[in-house]
Structure formats: C-alpha cells, structure tokens
Design a protein around this motif. Structure first.
Motif, PDB file in Angstrom:
ATOM      1  N   MET A   1       0.828  -1.183   0.000  1.00 32.88           N
ATOM      2  CA  MET A   1       0.000   0.000   0.000  1.00 32.88           C
ATOM      3  C   MET A   1       0.878   1.255   0.000  1.00 32.88           C
ATOM      4  O   MET A   1       0.595   2.187  -0.731  1.00 32.88           O
ATOM      5  N   ILE A   2       1.932   1.248   0.795  1.00 32.84           N
ATOM      6  CA  ILE A   2       2.813   2.414   0.877  1.00 32.84           C
ATOM      7  C   ILE A   2       3.453   2.687  -0.473  1.00 32.84           C
ATOM      8  O   ILE A   2       3.500   3.833  -0.928  1.00 32.84           O
ATOM      9  N   ILE A   3       3.917   1.657  -1.141  1.00 31.45           N
ATOM     10  CA  ILE A   3       4.571   1.839  -2.444  1.00 31.45           C
ATOM     11  C   ILE A   3       3.566   2.352  -3.471  1.00 31.45           C
ATOM     12  O   ILE A   3       3.897   3.222  -4.282  1.00 31.45           O
ATOM     13  N   ILE A   4       2.348   1.845  -3.436  1.00 30.64           N
ATOM     14  CA  ILE A   4       1.310   2.324  -4.360  1.00 30.64           C
ATOM     15  C   ILE A   4       1.096   3.823  -4.158  1.00 30.64           C
ATOM     16  O   ILE A   4       1.105   4.602  -5.115  1.00 30.64           O
ATOM     17  N   TYR A   5       0.918   4.232  -2.925  1.00 31.68           N
ATOM     18  CA  TYR A   5       0.681   5.643  -2.632  1.00 31.68           C
ATOM     19  C   TYR A   5       1.890   6.503  -3.002  1.00 31.68           C
ATOM     20  O   TYR A   5       1.745   7.595  -3.547  1.00 31.68           O
ATOM     21  N   ARG A   6       3.077   6.021  -2.712  1.00 28.76           N
ATOM     22  CA  ARG A   6       4.278   6.804  -3.028  1.00 28.76           C
ATOM     23  C   ARG A   6       4.489   6.910  -4.537  1.00 28.76           C
ATOM     24  O   ARG A   6       4.951   7.943  -5.026  1.00 28.76           O
ATOM     25  N   ASP A   7       4.160   5.851  -5.275  1.00 26.07           N
ATOM     26  CA  ASP A   7       4.271   5.927  -6.735  1.00 26.07           C
ATOM     27  C   ASP A   7       3.284   6.940  -7.305  1.00 26.07           C
ATOM     28  O   ASP A   7       3.630   7.702  -8.217  1.00 26.07           O
ATOM     29  N   ILE A   8       2.080   6.969  -6.776  1.00 27.46           N
ATOM     30  CA  ILE A   8       1.088   7.945  -7.239  1.00 27.46           C
ATOM     31  C   ILE A   8       1.575   9.360  -6.911  1.00 27.46           C
ATOM     32  O   ILE A   8       1.497  10.268  -7.745  1.00 27.46           O
ATOM     33  N   ASN A   9       2.107   9.564  -5.719  1.00 28.69           N
ATOM     34  CA  ASN A   9       2.653  10.861  -5.323  1.00 28.69           C
ATOM     35  C   ASN A   9       3.810  11.249  -6.245  1.00 28.69           C
ATOM     36  O   ASN A   9       3.924  12.407  -6.659  1.00 28.69           O
ATOM     37  N   TYR A  10       4.652  10.289  -6.591  1.00 32.51           N
ATOM     38  CA  TYR A  10       5.791  10.536  -7.474  1.00 32.51           C
ATOM     39  C   TYR A  10       5.311  10.989  -8.854  1.00 32.51           C
ATOM     40  O   TYR A  10       5.860  11.927  -9.436  1.00 32.51           O
ATOM     41  N   THR A  27       5.891  11.906   3.417  1.00 36.77           N
ATOM     42  CA  THR A  27       5.973  11.435   4.800  1.00 36.77           C
ATOM     43  C   THR A  27       4.591  11.098   5.370  1.00 36.77           C
ATOM     44  O   THR A  27       4.473  10.209   6.208  1.00 36.77           O
ATOM     45  N   ARG A  28       3.553  11.777   4.921  1.00 36.75           N
ATOM     46  CA  ARG A  28       2.197  11.485   5.402  1.00 36.75           C
ATOM     47  C   ARG A  28       1.656  10.161   4.862  1.00 36.75           C
ATOM     48  O   ARG A  28       0.697   9.612   5.401  1.00 36.75           O
ATOM     49  N   ILE A  29       2.245   9.678   3.799  1.00 39.91           N
ATOM     50  CA  ILE A  29       1.753   8.448   3.160  1.00 39.91           C
ATOM     51  C   ILE A  29       1.767   7.272   4.128  1.00 39.91           C
ATOM     52  O   ILE A  29       0.882   6.416   4.073  1.00 39.91           O
ATOM     53  N   LEU A  30       2.718   7.226   5.029  1.00 39.45           N
ATOM     54  CA  LEU A  30       2.756   6.131   6.004  1.00 39.45           C
ATOM     55  C   LEU A  30       1.468   6.084   6.817  1.00 39.45           C
ATOM     56  O   LEU A  30       0.872   5.026   7.007  1.00 39.45           O
ATOM     57  N   GLY A  31       1.027   7.241   7.273  1.00 35.37           N
ATOM     58  CA  GLY A  31      -0.222   7.306   8.024  1.00 35.37           C
ATOM     59  C   GLY A  31      -1.436   7.025   7.159  1.00 35.37           C
ATOM     60  O   GLY A  31      -2.370   6.342   7.586  1.00 35.37           O
ATOM     61  N   ASP A  32      -1.414   7.533   5.931  1.00 35.34           N
ATOM     62  CA  ASP A  32      -2.530   7.280   5.009  1.00 35.34           C
ATOM     63  C   ASP A  32      -2.685   5.794   4.732  1.00 35.34           C
ATOM     64  O   ASP A  32      -3.797   5.266   4.708  1.00 35.34           O
ATOM     65  N   ALA A  33      -1.571   5.119   4.521  1.00 34.14           N
ATOM     66  CA  ALA A  33      -1.617   3.682   4.232  1.00 34.14           C
ATOM     67  C   ALA A  33      -2.123   2.907   5.445  1.00 34.14           C
ATOM     68  O   ALA A  33      -2.954   2.002   5.310  1.00 34.14           O
TER      69      ALA A  33
END
Length: 118
Positions: A1-10, A27-33
C-alpha cells in the motif's frame, strides 16, 4: 500500500515539477496507508469483492497514462528534450502500479488516494 501511494505521489510530483506539497505528502503516506488498512479491516473490505478487476485496473492505468500525456503536452515549463525522459519515467511508475494492484481493495485504495489528494 505504501509503495502504491508513493508511486502515485511521485507521478503527480513529476507532473508538477516537484514542490513542498509532494515532499510533505511523502511522509504522510505512512499514516494514510495505515489508516486505509484500518478502514479496510473495520469495514471488512478485504474479501468484499472477489471478482476479476482486470478491466477496471486497465481503465484506471490507462487514465493515468492519458493524464501524464495530456499534462506533459500542455506544460511549457519543461524542456522538450526532458519531456520524453520524464514521460518514460512516469510510465514506468504506472507499470509498477500494474504489478502492485492485485485486488479490488488495492485498486479502490489507489483511486481514493489519488482522487482525494491530486
């Protein structure tokens, strides 16, 4: 989930040529995931839809490809010679999402994250 969110952010950070929002979002992605996983467990979403998501996932990824293409074609702040490299890089991230999104929960989480943040 974290990688998915970080890729979208990227992807969206690349389209916007960076900025503090994307750095803070990273940095907020950890909490979002973690929250997404909590909600999925709370609402029992993990086994809710077990049908084939291939067509829905393809539509989502094609929409990302189209958005990348459209944004780069109208962005005159990026040099033409840099656009092809950036497009290739962002398309690689979308290709990675294709591998990471394996079920409806991940697909819905990716769409929700993208549409609520970008």
């Amino acid at each position: 989930m974290i990688i998915i969110y970080r890729d979208i952010n990227y992807i969206f950070g690349g389209l916007a040529q960076g900025g503090t929002y994307f750095g803070h979002q990273h940095t907020r992605i950890l909490g979002d995931a973690e929250y997404s996983l909590y909600l999925g467990d709370f609402y029992d979403c993990y086994d809710e839809r077990t049908y084939d998501i291939t067509k829905q996932k393809k539509l989502y990824l094609n929409a990302l490809h189209q958005q990348i293409t459209d944004e780069l074609s109208t962005n005159y702040d990026i040099q033409k010679n840099e656009k092809s490299d950036l497009k290739r890089d962002l398309f690689e991230k979308v290709k990675g999402l294709d591998t990471l999104i394996t079920d409806y929960f991940y697909l819905e989480s990716a769409r929700t994250f993208q549409y609520s943040n970008y």
